[in-house]
Design a protein around this motif. Sequence first.
Motif, PDB file in Angstrom:
ATOM      1  N   LEU A 238       0.561  -1.573   0.415  1.00 40.33           N
ATOM      2  CA  LEU A 238      -0.234  -0.023  -0.090  1.00 40.33           C
ATOM      3  C   LEU A 238       1.148   1.364   0.177  1.00 40.33           C
ATOM      4  CD1 LEU A 238      -2.559  -0.785   2.773  1.00 40.33           C
ATOM      5  CD2 LEU A 238      -3.030  -0.026   0.171  1.00 40.33           C
ATOM      6  N   GLN A 239       1.865   0.840   0.792  1.00 38.76           N
ATOM      7  CA  GLN A 239       2.947   2.569   0.663  1.00 38.76           C
ATOM      8  C   GLN A 239       3.680   2.255  -0.624  1.00 38.76           C
ATOM      9  OE1 GLN A 239       3.125   3.426   4.769  1.00 38.76           O
ATOM     10  NE2 GLN A 239       3.819   1.359   5.149  1.00 38.76           N
ATOM     11  N   MET A 240       3.988   1.963  -1.143  1.00 40.40           N
ATOM     12  CA  MET A 240       4.666   1.862  -2.532  1.00 40.40           C
ATOM     13  C   MET A 240       3.520   1.422  -3.815  1.00 40.40           C
ATOM     14  SD  MET A 240       7.379  -1.182  -3.799  1.00 40.40           S
ATOM     15  CE  MET A 240       6.959  -2.248  -5.256  1.00 40.40           C
ATOM     16  N   LEU A 241       2.609   0.883  -3.837  1.00 39.70           N
ATOM     17  CA  LEU A 241       2.015   1.148  -5.296  1.00 39.70           C
ATOM     18  C   LEU A 241       1.058   2.084  -5.616  1.00 39.70           C
ATOM     19  CD1 LEU A 241       0.934  -2.743  -5.415  1.00 39.70           C
ATOM     20  CD2 LEU A 241       2.739  -1.382  -6.937  1.00 39.70           C
ATOM     21  N   ASP A 242       1.496   2.771  -7.096  1.00 38.59           N
ATOM     22  CA  ASP A 242       0.767   3.363  -7.280  1.00 38.59           C
ATOM     23  C   ASP A 242      -1.460   3.885  -6.425  1.00 38.59           C
ATOM     24  OD1 ASP A 242      -1.235   5.467  -8.175  1.00 38.59           O
ATOM     25  OD2 ASP A 242      -0.488   4.876 -10.271  1.00 38.59           O
ATOM     26  N   MET A 243      -2.079   4.570  -6.025  1.00 44.57           N
ATOM     27  CA  MET A 243      -2.401   5.058  -4.800  1.00 44.57           C
ATOM     28  C   MET A 243      -3.696   5.600  -6.184  1.00 44.57           C
ATOM     29  SD  MET A 243      -2.455   2.217  -3.199  1.00 44.57           S
ATOM     30  CE  MET A 243      -3.860   1.882  -2.146  1.00 44.57           C
ATOM     31  N   ASP A 244      -3.535   5.878  -6.548  1.00 39.47           N
ATOM     32  CA  ASP A 244      -4.195   7.426  -7.386  1.00 39.47           C
ATOM     33  C   ASP A 244      -5.698   6.256  -7.661  1.00 39.47           C
ATOM     34  OD1 ASP A 244      -5.577   9.402  -8.527  1.00 39.47           O
ATOM     35  OD2 ASP A 244      -4.574   9.376 -10.153  1.00 39.47           O
ATOM     36  N   THR A 245      -6.876   5.663  -6.805  1.00 37.08           N
ATOM     37  CA  THR A 245      -7.718   4.665  -7.685  1.00 37.08           C
ATOM     38  C   THR A 245      -8.491   4.603  -6.239  1.00 37.08           C
ATOM     39  OG1 THR A 245      -8.026   1.881  -8.255  1.00 37.08           O
ATOM     40  CG2 THR A 245      -6.426   2.594  -5.982  1.00 37.08           C
ATOM     41  N   ARG A 246      -9.419   4.718  -7.091  1.00 35.79           N
ATOM     42  CA  ARG A 246     -10.897   5.285  -6.379  1.00 35.79           C
ATOM     43  C   ARG A 246     -11.241   3.489  -5.102  1.00 35.79           C
ATOM     44  NH1 ARG A 246     -15.491   4.402  -8.346  1.00 35.79           N
ATOM     45  NH2 ARG A 246     -14.119   3.887 -10.586  1.00 35.79           N
ATOM     46  N   PRO A 247     -11.437   4.408  -4.385  1.00 36.97           N
ATOM     47  CA  PRO A 247     -11.429   2.840  -3.427  1.00 36.97           C
ATOM     48  C   PRO A 247     -12.243   2.088  -3.483  1.00 36.97           C
ATOM     49  CG  PRO A 247     -11.539   5.192  -1.772  1.00 36.97           C
ATOM     50  CD  PRO A 247     -11.647   5.840  -3.890  1.00 36.97           C
ATOM     51  N   GLU A 248     -13.540   3.107  -4.039  1.00 38.52           N
ATOM     52  CA  GLU A 248     -14.547   1.640  -5.035  1.00 38.52           C
ATOM     53  C   GLU A 248     -13.896   0.924  -5.535  1.00 38.52           C
ATOM     54  OE1 GLU A 248     -15.865   5.397  -5.822  1.00 38.52           O
ATOM     55  OE2 GLU A 248     -14.780   4.947  -3.865  1.00 38.52           O
ATOM     56  N   ALA A 249     -13.591   1.154  -6.276  1.00 38.85           N
ATOM     57  CA  ALA A 249     -12.710   0.397  -7.589  1.00 38.85           C
ATOM     58  C   ALA A 249     -11.487  -0.587  -7.329  1.00 38.85           C
ATOM     59  CB  ALA A 249     -12.309   1.092  -8.584  1.00 38.85           C
ATOM     60  N   PHE A 250     -11.296  -0.225  -5.407  1.00 36.49           N
ATOM     61  CA  PHE A 250      -9.702  -0.956  -5.521  1.00 36.49           C
ATOM     62  C   PHE A 250     -10.494  -2.536  -4.910  1.00 36.49           C
ATOM     63  CE2 PHE A 250      -7.183  -2.489  -2.063  1.00 36.49           C
ATOM     64  CZ  PHE A 250      -5.729  -2.988  -3.097  1.00 36.49           C
ATOM     65  N   GLU A 251      -9.856  -3.446  -6.118  1.00 36.65           N
ATOM     66  CA  GLU A 251      -9.833  -4.983  -5.640  1.00 36.65           C
ATOM     67  C   GLU A 251      -8.827  -5.826  -4.301  1.00 36.65           C
ATOM     68  OE1 GLU A 251     -11.072  -7.338  -8.988  1.00 36.65           O
ATOM     69  OE2 GLU A 251     -11.945  -5.299  -9.613  1.00 36.65           O
ATOM     70  N   ALA A 252      -9.205  -5.774  -3.922  1.00 32.11           N
ATOM     71  CA  ALA A 252      -7.488  -6.148  -2.399  1.00 32.11           C
ATOM     72  C   ALA A 252      -7.783  -7.886  -2.963  1.00 32.11           C
ATOM     73  CB  ALA A 252      -8.485  -5.926  -0.848  1.00 32.11           C
ATOM     74  N   PRO A 253      -6.356  -7.823  -3.370  1.00 30.51           N
ATOM     75  CA  PRO A 253      -5.908  -9.147  -3.616  1.00 30.51           C
ATOM     76  C   PRO A 253      -5.015  -9.907  -2.440  1.00 30.51           C
ATOM     77  CG  PRO A 253      -3.940  -7.630  -4.755  1.00 30.51           C
ATOM     78  CD  PRO A 253      -5.020  -6.328  -3.680  1.00 30.51           C
TER      79      PRO A 253
END
Length: 400
Positions: A238-253
């Motif tokens: 979470l602290q390395m990858l690009d986090m410019d994502t809408r929380p609703e669109a985030f599919e947590a692996p």
Amino acid sequence: MPPLPPDLAQTTILNAAGTLTRLSGARIAPGVAKAMVEAAGLSFDMWKLQAAASRRIAAATGAEAGLVTTGASAGLTLAAAAAIAGLDPVKMDALPLVSPTPEIIVPRTHRNAYDRALRVAGAALRDIGVADRETDAGVRGLEAFEVEAAIGPATVALAANGSPATAQDIPLLAGLARAHGVPLIVDAAAQLPPVEGLKTFLAAGADLVVFSGGKAIGGPQASGILAGRRDLIASAALQMLDMDTRPEAFEAPPEFFGNGPAPVLPRHGLGRGYKASKEAIVGLMAALDVFLARDAGAIERRTRRRLAAIARGLSGLRGIAAEIVPGRKAGAVSRLAIRVVPDEAGMDASDLAARLRRARPAVYLAEGRIGENVLLVDLAAIRPEDDAALVQAIAAALGS
Ligand SMILES: *Cc1c(COP(=O)(O)O)cnc(C)c1O
């Protein structure tokens, strides 16, 4: 493949010093390079690519999860960031400045120039213990009471180095870390080979371990592995990858988050500047496959044959004596020790090394024993077809 631009090609060297970072690390095997070129031309969802890498890292190391980083040093910073912030997005967004200053406890005998990577995340290092055993001043090493006395509310992790001289402390540190609910971070960047080194430190109780991708594993120079506990790896991701994502669109692996709820997402984290490229992730995974399949006995036999041929090539030269010496630790391959006799050579090992550096192409030998007038030929990063040129360069530098 187009040739290198001539001005860049002119800077290539004969590297007989090993996979040193300043000499560009490992050479990448053609099959690994091919995988990198293929990845370069494709697109990926980076969370999914890292999740796939996590499965491979888990299988290779015995960890719950893993992350490809831009090196062991980046892995240490991300490990510290994970220890400080956990899955708290407010803390992640605050790093590297959180108050009170989090502390990471490191035995003094484990301190080294790479541990500032832990401080980069905002932690202060607290070094403890004395170096009696290491300085021949006494027989005692790290004691539990010394660690216990240092652990307090500010402690976020314990850290250790995996070298043969320090690894004996890891079970003690792991037990204390567990008892106090903080992770143990182990720097194992330089502990491969043997292949078993991938598992040793996690099996001994470490929560997080880092390896260099561009050294013994033979992967891209700016790559590395962070492996360990799933929740900590999730924090690092979470602290390395690009986090410019809408929380609703985030599919947590699930590789990082299990079957639990999706985390509250931070903004771009402390590790954004360490993002691993798709070429590096694919290249490191391809190199890891090759590394896992390595036949240490065959590599040692091949190395000794090459070293013996180089020694024969040097045998008539005045002022030096060459001898094959075994690697210093388990799994390490043999090297050729070239002893310089200043009275005969008219120069010492430092002068010879300087002449070799100024040759065209420049030649680098390992300098770990230069204080004894010995230079070492390490074959980890030099092509077999360059062995003859290496012999010629040494002969020319000696004026023979
Ligand atoms: C090389 C090394 C590192 C740094 O590794 P990178 O992959 O270059 O970032 C850290 N710790 C130790 C002990 C090392 O030898």
